[in-house]
Design an enzyme around this catalytic site. Structure first.
Site, short mmCIF file in Angstrom:
data_model
loop_
_atom_site.label_atom_id
_atom_site.label_comp_id
_atom_site.label_asym_id
_atom_site.label_seq_id
_atom_site.Cartn_x
_atom_site.Cartn_y
_atom_site.Cartn_z
N GLU A 199 0.79 -1.23 0.00
CA GLU A 199 0.00 0.00 0.00
C GLU A 199 0.82 1.28 0.00
O GLU A 199 0.89 1.99 1.02
CB GLU A 199 -0.93 0.01 1.22
CG GLU A 199 -1.92 -1.12 1.24
CD GLU A 199 -2.96 -0.97 2.36
OE1 GLU A 199 -2.82 -0.07 3.20
OE2 GLU A 199 -3.92 -1.76 2.36
N GLU A 387 -5.09 -8.55 0.92
CA GLU A 387 -5.59 -8.26 2.27
C GLU A 387 -7.08 -7.98 2.23
O GLU A 387 -7.55 -7.25 1.36
CB GLU A 387 -4.93 -7.02 2.89
CG GLU A 387 -3.56 -7.21 3.45
CD GLU A 387 -3.02 -5.94 4.12
OE1 GLU A 387 -3.83 -5.09 4.58
OE2 GLU A 387 -1.79 -5.81 4.18
C1 FCB Z 1 -3.83 -2.30 5.87
C2 FCB Z 1 -2.38 -2.56 6.21
C3 FCB Z 1 -2.21 -3.63 7.26
C4 FCB Z 1 -3.24 -3.52 8.35
C5 FCB Z 1 -4.64 -3.42 7.78
C6 FCB Z 1 -5.74 -3.34 8.80
O1 FCB Z 1 -3.98 -1.06 5.29
O2 FCB Z 1 -1.68 -2.94 5.08
O3 FCB Z 1 -0.90 -3.56 7.76
O4 FCB Z 1 -2.96 -2.49 9.19
O5 FCB Z 1 -4.71 -2.30 6.94
#
Ligand code: FCB
Length: 476
Positions: A199, A387
């Protein structure tokens, strides 16, 4: 919005009382029980983690401080006043933690390398003990039949490099290149799946524009150089992996959140377009050769000051896959009080929608929308959801955590992933955020995102109901 409301809204949008065949198919899909086989036999299932959030062992075996060590030890930066000096102590417990993961039937363990463990001085001599630790993690994954997926950078820049300007200093293109070279030479024989960044929007916007993440810098004069050098490192990093790792599968991960206008009017639509440019398009478009999304937000053109001849060629990279990370959506509204953006989001609290502990709206359709959007880019070949997950206030009762909301969250988001896949989106894998509760950056330990509950006092792990749900789902 719940499932029934969603279907009703879609039916209304599709123009009528009589349901179209697409809406009928969608209703069937959303009401159906999920089956692993629907995703196909090659679909990858895993969990994602990040070094600073789980490892602990702050100064062990030669590791130096990263910007997150400094930031979390600075008064007032972490809401709860906590730090990740110890966190889940994964540094010493990786074997038993990976054993839990194996028992839950996952195929993929995604983790990040801490630059300050591998090259404590940021540039220069690598630290063999740091490298050895990651060899042990990788070997343990392989022995247990799980694929190691490595993120090169998940926000923890060595502090010594931040002292020289960090991502704002153009020299970081060389520093990062050297770091990627060291990592890929060290692990390239064993690790085939690589991600350059986690990210980039998050660490540059939160860390160099808003100052709410490490290193806590603010304003556009910090953000624009950090943003351009990060973009450059996509190309530089990708090419070094390609050169050093035989048969590598190379990607990078991008946060994305649908930005919807609150009302169908020009002003709200303009705010939504700006946020879409900043949150979703900013890093993917240049790497694909499309340039920065200045058509969405003219202000972004100010980055030009930092672009040098030849950069546009160097920053491009032909990724094998794109990782998308989706949690929520934004409802955007015009406001005369917020400079530059001239808008704001309408907080979910004011919208009567389900929220997670992070106060993020639960909006499963968002992952479908973003999968469709990313798949529509020329040059995006494969997508992995790298994620997705949720934090809810978990309670430990008689050695169990009945986290039904998290189970429903996963089911609803997975159905939307499947919906996109059935419509031809080349999505090939899904990684949960996250394996176990951990240090949630500026929020501290309060939000718990894990499939496994961590009792931080004793370091005891307790598999939550959501973990058992995954175990059974993956065992079909
Ligand atoms: C994302 C991050 C990860 C975690 C989640 C909840 O943006 O990549 O490290 O904090 O959010």
């Amino acid at each position: 919005m719940n499932r029934r409301q969603t279907i009703k809204t879609l039916a209304a949008l599709s123009g009528g009382i009589a349901m179209s065949p697409q809406i009928k198919a969608l209703e069937l899909l959303l009401n159906d029980e999920l089956k692993k086989s629907d995703f196909g036999n090659d679909f990858l299932w895993g969990v994602a983690t990040a070094a600073y959030q789980i490892e602990g062992a702050r100064n062990e075996d030669g590791k130096s401080d990263s910007v997150w060590d400094t930031f979390s030890h600075t008064k007032g930066k972490i809401k709860t006043g906590e730090n990740a000096d110890v966190t889940c102590d994964f540094y010493h417990r990786y074997e038993s933690d990976l054993e839990i993961l194996r028992q839950l039937n996952f195929d993929v363990f995604r983790f990040s390398l801490a630059w300050s463990r591998i090259i404590p001085t940021g540039i220069g001599k690598p630290n063999q003990k740091g490298i050895d630790f990651y060899h042990k993690v990788i070997d343990t994954c392989l022995e247990k039949g799980m694929q190691p997926w490595v993120t090169l950078y998940h926000w923890d820049l060595p502090q010594t490099l931040e002292d020289k300007g960090g991502w704002r200093n153009r020299d970081i293109i060389n520093w990062f290149g050297e770091y990627v070279d060291v990592c890929t030479r060290a692990f390239g024989d064993k690790v085939k799946n690589w991600m350059v960044f986690n990210e980039p929007v998050a660490f540059t916007v939160l860390g160099y524009l808003l100052g709410i993440h490490a290193p806590g810098e603010k304003w556009f004069q910090n953000f624009f150089p950090a943003m351009h050098h990060t973009t450059m490192c996509h190309g530089v990093g990708g090419n070094i992996i390609r050169k050093n790792v035989k048969n590598a599968y190379i990607g990078s991960t991008f946060s994305c959140s649908s930005a919807h206008p609150a009302r169908r009017n020009k002003k709200d639509e303009k705010v939504a377009a700006k946020l879409d440019a900043l949150l979703n398009r900013l890093y993917i478009e240049p790497v694909l050769g499309m340039g920065y999304p200045v058509d969405g937000w003219k202000l972004l053109a100010k980055v030009e000051k930092y672009i040098k001849d030849g950069d546009e060629q160097q920053l491009k990279f032909d990724f094998d896959f794109i990782g998308i990370q989706n949690y929520t959506r934004i409802i955007a509204k015009y406001s005369p009080f917020i400079p530059f953006l001239w808008g704001n989001q309408i907080h979910p609290k004011k919208r009567d929608v389900q929220m997670t502990e992070m106060e993020w709206e639960v909006y499963p359709e968002g992952i479908y929308e973003q999968l469709k959007k990313f798949a529509a880019y020329d040059g995006v070949k494969k997508i992995i959801v790298t994620e997705n997950g949720s934090a809810f206030p978990d309670k430990l009762e008689d050695n169990r955590v009945h986290d039904e909301k998290r189970v429903n969250f996963y089911k609803d988001y997975l159905k939307q992933v499947l919906r996109a896949k059935k419509e031809g989106v080349p999505v090939d894998g899904y990684l949960c955020w996250t394996m176990m509760d951990n240090f949630e950056w500026a929020e501290g330990y309060k939000p718990r995102f894990g499939l496994v509950y961590v009792d931080y006092e004793t370091q005891r792990r307790i598999v939550k109901d959501s973990g058992y749900w995954w175990r059974d789902f993956l065992n079909q």
